[in-house]
Design a protein around this motif. Sequence first.
Motif, mmCIF file in Angstrom:
data_model
loop_
_atom_site.group_PDB
_atom_site.id
_atom_site.type_symbol
_atom_site.label_atom_id
_atom_site.label_comp_id
_atom_site.label_asym_id
_atom_site.label_seq_id
_atom_site.Cartn_x
_atom_site.Cartn_y
_atom_site.Cartn_z
ATOM 1 N N VAL A 53 -10.827 8.144 10.688
ATOM 2 C CA VAL A 53 -10.219 7.570 9.477
ATOM 3 C C VAL A 53 -8.887 8.257 9.188
ATOM 4 O O VAL A 53 -7.914 7.617 8.776
ATOM 5 C CB VAL A 53 -11.179 7.653 8.273
ATOM 6 C CG1 VAL A 53 -10.567 6.951 7.056
ATOM 7 C CG2 VAL A 53 -12.529 7.022 8.606
ATOM 8 N N ARG A 54 -8.802 9.571 9.430
ATOM 9 C CA ARG A 54 -7.518 10.264 9.283
ATOM 10 C C ARG A 54 -6.456 9.599 10.150
ATOM 11 O O ARG A 54 -5.315 9.412 9.736
ATOM 12 C CB ARG A 54 -7.611 11.722 9.753
ATOM 13 C CG ARG A 54 -8.417 12.642 8.880
ATOM 14 C CD ARG A 54 -8.538 13.972 9.623
ATOM 15 N NE ARG A 54 -9.509 14.872 9.058
ATOM 16 C CZ ARG A 54 -9.222 15.834 8.182
ATOM 17 N NH1 ARG A 54 -7.996 15.997 7.752
ATOM 18 N NH2 ARG A 54 -10.165 16.627 7.727
ATOM 19 N N LYS A 55 -6.871 9.284 11.381
ATOM 20 C CA LYS A 55 -5.930 8.687 12.333
ATOM 21 C C LYS A 55 -5.407 7.349 11.801
ATOM 22 O O LYS A 55 -4.226 7.030 11.939
ATOM 23 C CB LYS A 55 -6.642 8.491 13.685
ATOM 24 C CG LYS A 55 -5.700 8.441 14.858
ATOM 25 C CD LYS A 55 -6.463 8.421 16.173
ATOM 26 C CE LYS A 55 -5.560 7.938 17.297
ATOM 27 N NZ LYS A 55 -6.285 7.786 18.561
ATOM 28 N N ALA A 56 -6.296 6.595 11.177
ATOM 29 C CA ALA A 56 -5.883 5.300 10.612
ATOM 30 C C ALA A 56 -4.975 5.485 9.400
ATOM 31 O O ALA A 56 -4.126 4.644 9.111
ATOM 32 C CB ALA A 56 -7.123 4.484 10.240
ATOM 33 N N LEU A 57 -5.162 6.608 8.686
ATOM 34 C CA LEU A 57 -4.331 6.875 7.501
ATOM 35 C C LEU A 57 -2.944 7.417 7.864
ATOM 36 O O LEU A 57 -1.988 7.279 7.091
ATOM 37 C CB LEU A 57 -5.027 7.893 6.580
ATOM 38 C CG LEU A 57 -6.191 7.396 5.727
ATOM 39 C CD1 LEU A 57 -6.865 8.586 5.028
ATOM 40 C CD2 LEU A 57 -5.731 6.376 4.685
ATOM 41 N N MET A 58 -2.853 8.066 9.022
ATOM 42 C CA MET A 58 -1.618 8.771 9.396
ATOM 43 C C MET A 58 -0.345 7.929 9.232
ATOM 44 O O MET A 58 0.606 8.372 8.579
ATOM 45 C CB MET A 58 -1.717 9.325 10.821
ATOM 46 C CG MET A 58 -2.468 10.640 10.920
ATOM 47 S SD MET A 58 -1.571 12.017 10.148
ATOM 48 C CE MET A 58 -0.512 12.547 11.533
ATOM 49 N N PRO A 59 -0.280 6.719 9.811
ATOM 50 C CA PRO A 59 0.974 5.962 9.698
ATOM 51 C C PRO A 59 1.340 5.633 8.253
ATOM 52 O O PRO A 59 2.523 5.555 7.910
ATOM 53 C CB PRO A 59 0.712 4.693 10.512
ATOM 54 C CG PRO A 59 -0.764 4.628 10.722
ATOM 55 C CD PRO A 59 -1.280 6.017 10.652
ATOM 56 N N ALA A 60 0.343 5.460 7.391
ATOM 57 C CA ALA A 60 0.635 5.169 5.980
ATOM 58 C C ALA A 60 1.424 6.312 5.359
ATOM 59 O O ALA A 60 2.247 6.110 4.471
ATOM 60 C CB ALA A 60 -0.662 4.943 5.207
ATOM 61 N N HIS A 61 1.153 7.523 5.834
ATOM 62 C CA HIS A 61 1.811 8.710 5.283
ATOM 63 C C HIS A 61 2.898 9.233 6.226
ATOM 64 O O HIS A 61 3.190 10.429 6.242
ATOM 65 C CB HIS A 61 0.754 9.775 4.972
ATOM 66 C CG HIS A 61 -0.260 9.309 3.965
ATOM 67 N ND1 HIS A 61 0.074 8.975 2.679
ATOM 68 C CD2 HIS A 61 -1.601 9.069 4.070
ATOM 69 C CE1 HIS A 61 -1.013 8.573 2.027
ATOM 70 N NE2 HIS A 61 -2.037 8.617 2.849
ATOM 71 N N ASN A 136 3.031 2.520 1.444
ATOM 72 C CA ASN A 136 2.295 1.775 2.465
ATOM 73 C C ASN A 136 0.853 1.503 2.048
ATOM 74 O O ASN A 136 -0.092 1.782 2.795
ATOM 75 C CB ASN A 136 2.313 2.576 3.777
ATOM 76 C CG ASN A 136 3.726 2.851 4.261
ATOM 77 O OD1 ASN A 136 4.481 1.928 4.530
ATOM 78 N ND2 ASN A 136 4.084 4.123 4.351
ATOM 79 N N PRO A 137 0.689 0.939 0.854
ATOM 80 C CA PRO A 137 -0.681 0.716 0.356
ATOM 81 C C PRO A 137 -1.468 -0.233 1.260
ATOM 82 O O PRO A 137 -2.700 -0.099 1.362
ATOM 83 C CB PRO A 137 -0.462 0.112 -1.037
ATOM 84 C CG PRO A 137 0.916 -0.477 -1.004
ATOM 85 C CD PRO A 137 1.697 0.429 -0.101
ATOM 86 N N ASP A 138 -0.761 -1.153 1.921
ATOM 87 C CA ASP A 138 -1.446 -2.118 2.797
ATOM 88 C C ASP A 138 -2.141 -1.410 3.961
ATOM 89 O O ASP A 138 -3.265 -1.763 4.339
ATOM 90 C CB ASP A 138 -0.450 -3.178 3.298
ATOM 91 C CG ASP A 138 0.859 -2.570 3.816
ATOM 92 O OD1 ASP A 138 1.186 -1.414 3.442
ATOM 93 O OD2 ASP A 138 1.549 -3.243 4.604
ATOM 94 N N VAL A 139 -1.493 -0.386 4.509
ATOM 95 C CA VAL A 139 -2.081 0.365 5.629
ATOM 96 C C VAL A 139 -3.309 1.151 5.152
ATOM 97 O O VAL A 139 -4.333 1.226 5.845
ATOM 98 C CB VAL A 139 -1.035 1.329 6.249
ATOM 99 C CG1 VAL A 139 -1.628 2.094 7.423
ATOM 100 C CG2 VAL A 139 0.221 0.559 6.663
ATOM 101 N N ILE A 140 -3.215 1.691 3.953
ATOM 102 C CA ILE A 140 -4.328 2.471 3.392
ATOM 103 C C ILE A 140 -5.523 1.562 3.088
ATOM 104 O O ILE A 140 -6.679 1.918 3.357
ATOM 105 C CB ILE A 140 -3.869 3.226 2.124
ATOM 106 C CG1 ILE A 140 -2.794 4.251 2.511
ATOM 107 C CG2 ILE A 140 -5.050 3.892 1.421
ATOM 108 C CD1 ILE A 140 -2.136 4.938 1.345
ATOM 109 N N ILE A 141 -5.246 0.393 2.554
ATOM 110 C CA ILE A 141 -6.308 -0.585 2.246
ATOM 111 C C ILE A 141 -7.084 -0.926 3.511
ATOM 112 O O ILE A 141 -8.323 -0.982 3.507
ATOM 113 C CB ILE A 141 -5.683 -1.838 1.593
ATOM 114 C CG1 ILE A 141 -5.283 -1.517 0.155
ATOM 115 C CG2 ILE A 141 -6.644 -3.029 1.655
ATOM 116 C CD1 ILE A 141 -4.337 -2.531 -0.476
ATOM 117 N N GLU A 142 -6.356 -1.118 4.590
ATOM 118 C CA GLU A 142 -6.975 -1.428 5.880
ATOM 119 C C GLU A 142 -7.788 -0.222 6.388
ATOM 120 O O GLU A 142 -8.949 -0.366 6.788
ATOM 121 C CB GLU A 142 -5.863 -1.789 6.884
ATOM 122 C CG GLU A 142 -6.327 -2.134 8.273
ATOM 123 C CD GLU A 142 -7.000 -3.487 8.355
ATOM 124 O OE1 GLU A 142 -6.766 -4.312 7.449
ATOM 125 O OE2 GLU A 142 -7.789 -3.698 9.304
ATOM 126 N N ALA A 143 -7.189 0.955 6.323
ATOM 127 C CA ALA A 143 -7.838 2.157 6.861
ATOM 128 C C ALA A 143 -9.112 2.515 6.104
ATOM 129 O O ALA A 143 -10.084 2.986 6.695
ATOM 130 C CB ALA A 143 -6.858 3.340 6.824
#
Lengths: 247, 247
Positions: A53-61, A136-143
């Motif tokens: 899940v961290r990996k999925a969050l990384m690009p958002a941040h 990047n809330p869209d990326v976080i919503i997905e992650a």
Amino acid sequence: MLNTIANHRSIRRYTDRPVDDSLLRTIVEAGTRASNTGNMQTYSIVATRSADVRKALMPAHFNQPMVETAAVVLTFCVDFCRFGHWCRLRDAEPGFGNFESFISAAIDASLAAQNVCLAAEAHGLGGCYLGTTTYNPDVIIEALGLPRGVMPVTTLTLGYPAEDPGRTERLPVEAVLHMETYHQCTDADIDRLYAEKESLPQNRQFVAENNKRTLAQVFTDVRYTRANNEHFSRVLLDTLRRQGFDI
Amino acid sequence: MLNTIANHRSIRRYTDRPVDDSLLRTIVEAGTRASNTGNMQTYSIVATRSADVRKALMPAHFNQPMVETAAVVLTFCVDFCRFGHWCRLRDAEPGFGNFESFISAAIDASLAAQNVCLAAEAHGLGGCYLGTTTYNPDVIIEALGLPRGVMPVTTLTLGYPAEDPGRTERLPVEAVLHMETYHQCTDADIDRLYAEKESLPQNRQFVAENNKRTLAQVFTDVRYTRANNEHFSRVLLDTLRRQGFDI
């Protein structure tokens, strides 16, 4: 309390020591003690520790390393999904898909976040807020699998500190405190209030590294440009609408 | 610190004891120690004690008596007026009249507000947040003379407590804490998580007084109706636009 508040620094480097479930619950419970609108508690906190899940969050941040290295990543969200679910189960028709409800809940989520931050610090942890959450809330919503009615607002990475930085400078209290009503600064006020900030070696270096003439230009031309702000505004609005908030 | 957080209650009745300038500066300085986006400090805090300005603020807060009886009324505002002024004096062109900048600064103002609340409580004060701030921002702007770029976000009334209420109930931590990713409640989860809240005598009384069948209906039909939320959303958006934020 007062020392914890006064000694706050953003901590971006952490040891390997984990934050266990018991401590996590303690600091999140401290978050829930903050005041909130109508005691509806229309927020949720997602605590992420797994590598996936961290990996999925990384690009958002923007791949800030704290997302991978912190003991836990806390994403604070406006949450009308749970409250709306309760309402519908109790023959009540929720009407929270609007701007006012979002803003009230975003303030409440922020008050809770600051309680969590201070409680964590009082327990020996250190942390860093990630403002990228609203970029990047869209990326976080997905992650994080956030359903309709849920919107990320801010993120706090927490861990045991592996660094001991100095406190960051602040403007003199006079800059932010207005007595009775708002008092607009004169040009001379601005010069005086920003003089110390502008004279600090790290800020002078910041100007030089960015090939700018003034510190203000680093903010407007490099870090928080109009074009970027307007781009992220569109993403934020589109995402809010998709999550069910009519704006 | 942890006790201050754990023992927070909203205090709505105050003694006549004033808050002097020195204590006011101390707690506002505590507010400025909170993290903020880029250390731009794009917020201001207006501290009102005079009878005239309180009177002008009263209708914004639906005449809640704390506005008149608190030792001080603190209005926390997003403030791009001061920062923009600094930018223009330093040959930098600010681009903050947008939704993203407003939201980031509103979160920052809220983090600062919670620091002020906790610092005040550590000094023996008690307070109450007024969510009405985002309902009637236009009235507050007029009362406090807030210029373009400045937008009220939340209000905290503070004074020495003349009451000692119990803590307000909260949902179990499980309701707000999600591990790894968001987990949607089942109907059975909702029943379990809201059972204690619904069983409390004061909440049962609340339902009876409002002639409703469920506690949720008190929120949706009486306190936070869709019609009111949508009305206040329009006021909030119109006011934001008038203060210079393009949404």
